[in-house]
Design a protein around this motif. Structure first.
Motif, short mmCIF file in Angstrom:
data_model
loop_
_atom_site.label_atom_id
_atom_site.label_comp_id
_atom_site.label_asym_id
_atom_site.label_seq_id
_atom_site.Cartn_x
_atom_site.Cartn_y
_atom_site.Cartn_z
N VAL A 73 0.83 -1.21 0.00
CA VAL A 73 0.00 0.00 0.00
C VAL A 73 0.86 1.25 0.00
CG1 VAL A 73 -1.73 1.27 1.34
CG2 VAL A 73 -1.96 -1.18 1.03
N ARG A 74 2.07 1.17 0.52
CA ARG A 74 2.97 2.33 0.52
C ARG A 74 3.47 2.66 -0.89
NH1 ARG A 74 7.03 -0.19 4.76
NH2 ARG A 74 6.82 -1.76 3.11
N ASN A 75 3.21 1.77 -1.84
CA ASN A 75 3.52 2.02 -3.25
C ASN A 75 2.25 2.41 -4.00
OD1 ASN A 75 4.95 2.14 -5.69
ND2 ASN A 75 4.55 -0.02 -6.14
N GLY A 76 1.30 2.99 -3.29
CA GLY A 76 0.05 3.33 -3.94
C GLY A 76 -0.54 4.64 -3.48
N LEU A 77 -1.42 5.16 -4.31
CA LEU A 77 -2.22 6.34 -3.98
C LEU A 77 -3.65 6.04 -4.42
CD1 LEU A 77 0.13 9.05 -5.50
CD2 LEU A 77 -0.37 8.83 -3.05
N LEU A 78 -4.63 6.41 -3.62
CA LEU A 78 -6.01 6.31 -4.04
C LEU A 78 -6.38 7.62 -4.72
CD1 LEU A 78 -8.55 4.47 -3.96
CD2 LEU A 78 -9.30 5.85 -2.01
N LEU A 79 -6.60 7.57 -6.03
CA LEU A 79 -6.84 8.77 -6.81
C LEU A 79 -8.10 8.62 -7.65
CD1 LEU A 79 -3.25 9.57 -8.16
CD2 LEU A 79 -4.38 10.55 -6.15
N ASN A 80 -8.73 9.75 -7.94
CA ASN A 80 -9.80 9.73 -8.93
C ASN A 80 -9.18 9.43 -10.30
OD1 ASN A 80 -9.50 12.39 -10.59
ND2 ASN A 80 -9.22 13.00 -8.46
N SER A 81 -10.02 9.05 -11.25
CA SER A 81 -9.51 8.58 -12.54
C SER A 81 -8.72 9.65 -13.29
CB SER A 81 -10.67 8.07 -13.40
OG SER A 81 -11.69 9.05 -13.52
N VAL A 82 -9.08 10.93 -13.13
CA VAL A 82 -8.35 12.01 -13.82
C VAL A 82 -6.94 12.13 -13.28
CG1 VAL A 82 -8.24 14.49 -14.23
CG2 VAL A 82 -10.43 13.30 -14.40
N HIS A 83 -6.81 12.20 -11.95
CA HIS A 83 -5.48 12.36 -11.37
C HIS A 83 -4.64 11.09 -11.48
CE1 HIS A 83 -7.18 16.05 -9.42
NE2 HIS A 83 -6.03 16.48 -9.90
N HIS A 84 -5.29 9.95 -11.54
CA HIS A 84 -4.55 8.71 -11.80
C HIS A 84 -3.84 8.82 -13.16
CE1 HIS A 84 -4.69 4.00 -12.01
NE2 HIS A 84 -3.47 4.48 -12.17
N LYS A 85 -4.57 9.28 -14.17
CA LYS A 85 -3.99 9.41 -15.51
C LYS A 85 -2.88 10.47 -15.52
CE LYS A 85 -4.09 8.61 -20.01
NZ LYS A 85 -3.71 7.29 -20.58
N LEU A 86 -3.11 11.59 -14.86
CA LEU A 86 -2.10 12.64 -14.81
C LEU A 86 -0.84 12.16 -14.10
CD1 LEU A 86 -4.29 15.78 -13.97
CD2 LEU A 86 -3.27 15.18 -16.17
N PHE A 87 -1.03 11.37 -13.03
CA PHE A 87 0.14 10.84 -12.31
C PHE A 87 0.91 9.87 -13.19
CE2 PHE A 87 2.59 8.21 -9.50
CZ PHE A 87 2.97 9.05 -8.46
N ASP A 88 0.20 8.96 -13.85
CA ASP A 88 0.87 7.97 -14.69
C ASP A 88 1.62 8.63 -15.85
OD1 ASP A 88 -0.02 5.90 -13.13
OD2 ASP A 88 -1.58 5.22 -14.53
N GLU A 89 1.14 9.79 -16.30
CA GLU A 89 1.81 10.48 -17.40
C GLU A 89 2.91 11.43 -16.92
OE1 GLU A 89 -1.14 12.37 -19.82
OE2 GLU A 89 -1.80 10.47 -20.71
N GLY A 90 3.11 11.50 -15.60
CA GLY A 90 4.17 12.34 -15.06
C GLY A 90 3.85 13.81 -15.03
#
Length: 270
Positions: A185-202
């Protein structure tokens, strides 16, 4: 008493794969009798199997469970029911024997909820649980539910609490993780779908003091709409929502690796 739906899914899996091999459907009543479950309660069991097949991009195995009309019930969403014969043909032709029972982790009575609770409170258990679960679809479902529990069903960036839009974001991506890191779980963040995409794209990240950091706080990469700003620059520098307990906070080692992957080092506060 907690009903172990994963254990029921473990017992249902070989029944359904055998029907697939035989080219036959099965009614809700028949399956309920075989499992010792009232047919109306099967939706919980079939939901687990359906979600697994969707996650793993497998043929829609639960299309084989039909009602009196000869079609799946309203909870079936894995395939277009107007193309029932096509979906059924995909299921019948698939080599299900090549896939180990994905719910084998529950064969000894271990419940899904017990595993989620363990992950959400004890990060050192992640490696053992990953070895037990094995399959990516089940692992990612467990990871999301553990993050939901740790973050109290609220997005770490925005406090959004609609469960349907909350997603498990790996800080260090699944593809580059060691197996023991994929359920940490320390390698995770609970994010909404928009911020998940923004995070994955850096385009957005988290600093080591747990602040949201956006790549363009000075708005040089515009134009931005007002809603764009709410989701990006106006979050810049704000402290993220922390998980409970605090030991589940994103680990600095994972943040470092994410920052290196997306070349954030020169853009973050010292």
């Amino acid at each position: 008493m907690t009903i172990n739906q994963a254990e029921r899914a473990y017992r249902a899996w070989p029944i359904l794969t055998k029907r697939a091999a035989d080219g036959r459907t099965i009614t809700y009543g028949e399956l309920g009798t075989l499992l010792g479950v009232h047919h109306r309660a099967l939706r919980y069991v079939l939901g687990l199997i359906q979600d697994y097949c969707l996650e793993e991009k497998l043929p829609p195995l639960t299309i084989l469970i039909v009602n009196q009309s000869g079609k799946p019930g309203t909870g079936f969403i894995a395939y277009d029911v107007d193309k029932f014969e096509e979906g059924e043909a995909l299921v019948r032709s698939y080599n299900w024997n090549a896939i180990p029972n994905p719910f084998a982790f529950a064969s000894d009575g271990t419940t899904y909820e017990e595993i989620v609770t363990e992950l959400a409170g004890n990060p050192s258990s992640a490696a053992d649980i990953m070895r037990m679960v094995k399959t990516r679809g089940i692992a990612q479902s467990l990871f999301r539910d553990a993050l939901l529990m740790a973050y109290q069903y609220r997005c770490a960036f925005t406090d959004i609490s609609f469960p349907s839009v909350l997603e498990a974001c790996h800080i260090v991506p699944w593809a580059t993780c060691k197996p023991e890191e994929r359920l940490d779980v320390r390698n995770g963040l609970l994010l909404n779908s928009v911020h998940h995409k923004l995070f994955d794209e850096g385009l957005v990240t988290v600093t080591k003091d747990y602040r949201v950091w956006y790549f363009d706080p000075e708005l040089k990469d515009g134009p931005y709409t007002e809603y764009d700003l709410l989701l990006s620059a106006k979050l810049h520098g704000k402290v993220m929502k922390m998980p409970v307990p605090s030991s589940m906070r994103p680990a600095h080692a994972y943040l470092d690796r994410s920052h290196q992957l997306h070349e954030w080092q020169s853009h973050l506060p010292k």
